[in-house]
Enzyme design. Structure first.
Site, PDB file in Angstrom:
ATOM      1  N   GLU A 145     -31.394  19.352 -51.626  1.00 49.94           N
ATOM      2  CA  GLU A 145     -32.482  19.585 -52.568  1.00 49.94           C
ATOM      3  C   GLU A 145     -31.911  19.696 -53.977  1.00 49.94           C
ATOM      4  O   GLU A 145     -32.613  20.099 -54.903  1.00 49.94           O
ATOM      5  CB  GLU A 145     -33.279  20.822 -52.184  1.00 49.94           C
ATOM      6  CG  GLU A 145     -32.488  22.102 -52.137  1.00 49.94           C
ATOM      7  CD  GLU A 145     -33.398  23.291 -51.914  1.00 49.94           C
ATOM      8  OE1 GLU A 145     -33.991  23.364 -50.830  1.00 49.94           O
ATOM      9  OE2 GLU A 145     -33.522  24.113 -52.814  1.00 49.94           O
ATOM     10  N   CYS A 183     -34.012  23.065 -46.796  1.00 45.85           N
ATOM     11  CA  CYS A 183     -32.695  23.336 -46.195  1.00 45.85           C
ATOM     12  C   CYS A 183     -32.422  22.552 -44.924  1.00 45.85           C
ATOM     13  O   CYS A 183     -31.400  22.793 -44.267  1.00 45.85           O
ATOM     14  CB  CYS A 183     -32.563  24.824 -45.907  1.00 45.85           C
ATOM     15  SG  CYS A 183     -32.589  25.847 -47.380  1.00 45.85           S
ATOM     16  N   HIS A 237     -30.569  28.655 -38.876  1.00 44.87           N
ATOM     17  CA  HIS A 237     -30.493  28.586 -40.330  1.00 44.87           C
ATOM     18  C   HIS A 237     -30.337  29.996 -40.888  1.00 44.87           C
ATOM     19  O   HIS A 237     -30.877  30.958 -40.347  1.00 44.87           O
ATOM     20  CB  HIS A 237     -31.737  27.901 -40.922  1.00 44.87           C
ATOM     21  CG  HIS A 237     -31.717  27.894 -42.419  1.00 44.87           C
ATOM     22  ND1 HIS A 237     -30.681  27.354 -43.120  1.00 44.87           N
ATOM     23  CD2 HIS A 237     -32.572  28.425 -43.335  1.00 44.87           C
ATOM     24  CE1 HIS A 237     -30.904  27.519 -44.429  1.00 44.87           C
ATOM     25  NE2 HIS A 237     -32.042  28.166 -44.573  1.00 44.87           N
TER      26      HIS A 237
END
Lengths: 349, 131
Positions: A80, A112, A236
């Site tokens: 990103e 992400c 994550h």
């Protein structure tokens, strides 16, 4: 069946401690450290961006895999923080690893999780026989607005994975992948905006937890595997706390997530986060051991994978650049003023 | 006014991957690449040669009064590196906290060299990292 034939990582050497940021904003460093489970974060050098991180990780992945980069059929870079709004990061990568021009290449963006989305695309191309090898990279130099909670975690790093299916080369089979995706406005950055905006606590339950849990449960239900069937798990890690909470909710132990939990020492590397966690876990995985990986990208979605190490993992270990070694071997602490300078946040310059 | 892009494009191979040249006749290596071998002249038979990027510092200096392009980088170190395959290469040396001296071993890294204004191209380049 496709699998991983090589991987590589890169984390910038610069670090800033939570105390250094907290003292500027008059916040309680100990409360932040325990609340977010983070001690320090990586900071990119002035001469590093998502492309340089992607290249360093990609070169290490090619070296680890032992493949001829001319046989690379696809390169995807998930980030990103692509350095250009228009001009691909992936082309910088293909040139720098010595790939041929007959390669599919594209940049991906899904907060992400764009890097794990790239792994899924590479798997499809490899399994269908369209390409021999495909590489996906997750790399970011993420942005946190000064004074925002994100400033303690938004960091830099990345990892690259090469997917192939020759059973003599695959170090870990990817047994299955599933995704769980919905339109959830938990975190975003508009075109041209310097910093992302997030919905505070809303990013947790409807964002992170719903999607990680949704993808992981879907994976367990459709395969019949239970948490106990995995030696390791990677979730994550936007901070050090969320992955520990979601692991517990899903029935995984702290021991299972320990090798891949890097955020406490490097921060949230965004597109790099779950992939660096997987790379760090593969550094210690033995043949036959299973790893569950579930990424998360705001917006929102999660990709879940079941990965099983093969006999080849030990033979190629000597060529791998160990992630923990990369993080611990050389680091330079910087103060907040240097951090502002390196991020170009100082006005009037 | 941004620079035209052809100059960047022509030099991608040497700048990204340390691709120089080697004379097939006498074995001499060159960086940046040469079209004619200094030893063999018209007899030279040049081909691309990618260097591994390992080397050692032959000489270095700290730049404290930089050109505008690097005004926010100073102080920074520029050195001459003797590559393991032979040629001497000029390059920036990354500050990774390790002391730089004549004889310091280095390896090539991939970094941003400079950014052309607000809207121009980003120039990626090798730099050297002390090991």
């Amino acid at each position: 069946m496709s699998g991983i034939v090589g991987y590589g990582a890169h984390v910038p050497i610069y670090r800033i401690k939570v105390e250094e940021i907290a003292k500027v904003w008059g916040e309680d460093a100990d409360a932040i450290k325990s609340g977010l489970n983070i001690r320090e974060k990586s900071v990119p050098g002035r001469d590093e961006d998502a492309a340089t991180i992607a290249v360093e990780a990609a070169r290490r992945a090619v070296r680890h895999s032992g493949i001829n980069p001319k046989e690379m059929g696809a390169v995807y870079v998930g980030s990103e923080s692509h350095p250009y709004a228009v001009k691909p990061t992936a082309t910088v990568v293909i040139e720098s690893i010595g790939a041929s021009s007959s390669v599919m290449a594209a940049d991906l963006e899904f907060a992400c999780k764009a890097g794990t989305a790239g792994i899924q695309a590479a798997m499809g191309l490899v399994d269908s026989g369209m390409i021999k090898y495909g590489m996906s990279i997750g790399a970011d130099t993420s942005q946190g607005r000064p004074g925002d909670a994100l400033e303690y975690t938004a960091s830099a790093g990345g990892a690259a994975f090469i997917v192939g299916k020759d059973k003599h080369e695959v170090i870990a089979n990817i047994l299955k992948t599933v995704s769980y995706t919905s339109d959830t406005p938990d975190f975003w950055r508009r075109e041209g905006a310097m910093f992302p905006t997030h919905s505070g606590r809303f990013t947790g339950e409807p964002g992170y937890f719903r999607h990680i849990t949704g993808a992981t449960k879907l994976m367990l239900e459709t395969t019949g595997f239970k948490p106990v069937d995995f030696t390791y798990a990677v979730f994550h890690q936007p901070n050090g706390k969320f992955p520990m909470v979601v692991a517990k909710q899903l029935g995984f132990t702290e021991k299972q997530i320990e090798p891949g939990l890097l955020t406490p020492v490097i921060g949230n590397t965004y597109s790099g986060a779950s992939m660096l966690g997987l790379a760090s876990t593969l550094d210690v995985a033995k043949p036959g051991e299973r790893i569950l990986v579930t990424s998360f990208g705001s917006g929102a979605g999660s990709d879940s994978f079941i990965i099983e190490a093969t006999e080849n993992i030990d033979a190629k270990r000597g060529m791998a650049t160990k992630v923990r070694g990369l993080i611990d071997s050389n680091k330079m602490y910087i103060d907040y003023a240097t951090y502002l300078k390196d991020k170009d946040f100082i006005k009037g310059r | 006014m941004e620079k035209p892009s052809a100059g960047l494009w022509r030099k991608i191979k040497p700048r990204y991957n340390l691709v120089g040249s080697q004379c097939k006749k006498c074995g001499s290596t060159y960086f940046p690449p040469r079209i004619v071998c200094k030893n063999c002249g018209r007899e030279s038979r040049m081909e691309d040669r990618q260097f591994a990027g390992d080397g050692e510092v032959v000489s270095f200096t700290t730049i404290r009064v930089p050109p505008d392009t690097f005004k926010d980088e100073a102080p920074y170190i520029v050195g001459i590196i003797k590559l393991s395959e032979g040629p001497n290469v000029e390059g920036h040396i990354i500050d990774n906290g390790r002391k730089v001296e004549v004889g310091t071993k280095v390896k090539a890294a991939f970094r941003r060299m400079y950014v052309d204004g607000e809207e121009g191209l980003i120039y990626y380049h090798y730099k050297f990292e002390p090991i």
